[in-house]
Design a protein around this motif. Sequence first.
Motif, PDB file in Angstrom:
ATOM      1  N   ALA A 165       0.843  -1.208   0.000  1.00  0.00           N
ATOM      2  CA  ALA A 165       0.000   0.000   0.000  1.00  0.00           C
ATOM      3  C   ALA A 165       0.872   1.250   0.000  1.00  0.00           C
ATOM      4  N   ALA A 166       1.973   1.227   0.762  1.00  0.00           N
ATOM      5  CA  ALA A 166       2.880   2.383   0.808  1.00  0.00           C
ATOM      6  C   ALA A 166       3.560   2.583  -0.540  1.00  0.00           C
ATOM      7  N   VAL A 167       3.904   1.485  -1.195  1.00  0.00           N
ATOM      8  CA  VAL A 167       4.524   1.581  -2.535  1.00  0.00           C
ATOM      9  C   VAL A 167       3.545   2.246  -3.505  1.00  0.00           C
ATOM     10  N   ARG A 168       2.271   1.865  -3.432  1.00  0.00           N
ATOM     11  CA  ARG A 168       1.262   2.500  -4.298  1.00  0.00           C
ATOM     12  C   ARG A 168       1.161   4.002  -3.985  1.00  0.00           C
ATOM     13  N   SER A 169       1.277   4.336  -2.702  1.00  0.00           N
ATOM     14  CA  SER A 169       1.193   5.753  -2.293  1.00  0.00           C
ATOM     15  C   SER A 169       2.318   6.586  -2.904  1.00  0.00           C
ATOM     16  N   GLY A 209       3.478   3.898 -13.641  1.00  0.00           N
ATOM     17  CA  GLY A 209       3.555   2.630 -12.903  1.00  0.00           C
ATOM     18  C   GLY A 209       4.573   1.651 -13.462  1.00  0.00           C
ATOM     19  N   ALA A 210       5.055   1.900 -14.697  1.00  0.00           N
ATOM     20  CA  ALA A 210       6.046   0.996 -15.283  1.00  0.00           C
ATOM     21  C   ALA A 210       7.478   1.447 -14.984  1.00  0.00           C
ATOM     22  N   LYS A 211       7.621   2.561 -14.235  1.00  0.00           N
ATOM     23  CA  LYS A 211       8.974   3.017 -13.862  1.00  0.00           C
ATOM     24  C   LYS A 211       9.328   2.413 -12.504  1.00  0.00           C
ATOM     25  N   PRO A 212      10.423   1.677 -12.427  1.00  0.00           N
ATOM     26  CA  PRO A 212      10.729   0.981 -11.171  1.00  0.00           C
ATOM     27  C   PRO A 212      11.191   1.909 -10.059  1.00  0.00           C
ATOM     28  N   LEU A 213      11.017   1.451  -8.821  1.00  0.00           N
ATOM     29  CA  LEU A 213      11.570   2.113  -7.643  1.00  0.00           C
ATOM     30  C   LEU A 213      12.824   1.361  -7.216  1.00  0.00           C
ATOM     31  N   PHE A 227       6.887  -5.858 -12.861  1.00  0.00           N
ATOM     32  CA  PHE A 227       7.102  -6.016 -14.304  1.00  0.00           C
ATOM     33  C   PHE A 227       8.552  -6.334 -14.650  1.00  0.00           C
ATOM     34  N   THR A 228       9.428  -6.458 -13.655  1.00  0.00           N
ATOM     35  CA  THR A 228      10.844  -6.736 -13.966  1.00  0.00           C
ATOM     36  C   THR A 228      11.451  -7.686 -12.944  1.00  0.00           C
ATOM     37  N   SER A 229      12.397  -8.483 -13.418  1.00  0.00           N
ATOM     38  CA  SER A 229      13.104  -9.422 -12.526  1.00  0.00           C
ATOM     39  C   SER A 229      14.314  -8.769 -11.878  1.00  0.00           C
TER      40      SER A 229
END
Length: 217
Positions: A42-46, A55-59, A107-109
Amino acid sequence: RGRPADWNEAVAAAAGALQAGGLVAVPTDTVYGVACLAQDSAAVRSIYSLKGRNGAKPLAICLGDVERLYRYCRVNVPDELLRDLLPGPVTLVLERSEELNKDLNPFTSLVGVRIPDHPFMRDLARACPGPLALTSANISSQGSTLTVLEFQDLWPQLSLVIDGGPIGDIQSPECRLGSTVVDLSVSGKFSIIRPGCALMPTVEILKKKYGLVPEPS
């Protein structure tokens, strides 16, 4: 950079806010960042919502010490290489392990790992049970920030803002480049994903000391 009297109190407050699912603005060794617990979906979505981020850009994930990296990544480079670059203004992209939250960059390994050369960030990462997810404290596509006032439009959505003072030279565009992002997921090779602020010394170490071959990114 010294530890003021309320240092431990600030670390504890930030760790508490993160563990309650909040977003915390933090100083790093490059620019200001926003952190949350990487294992808290939930925090990641925030964080994505805060930044208006695609949403396709990684953290990236942020840890306090090189030893902890092995739990969340599959490492195929020498430990000495990790320690030559970390802590420092570099993000190393490695194969992720099963331990990492499936909802973080599903979306990524791969996953980018940061160990900022900043004592507050390292203490905060050590005070939290798992990795932090870390991104720059700005709206996506806007410039990165070197003081807390530069991202005051984000304050209402943050649980806490840690003011570490100005980072680097506010007048210098180079200081806003963020970390150098380098993909080390393929054995014997490296590719630069973002040149960032530490490109030359990073490439020098990878090529000259470890004989890695540059791949076109």
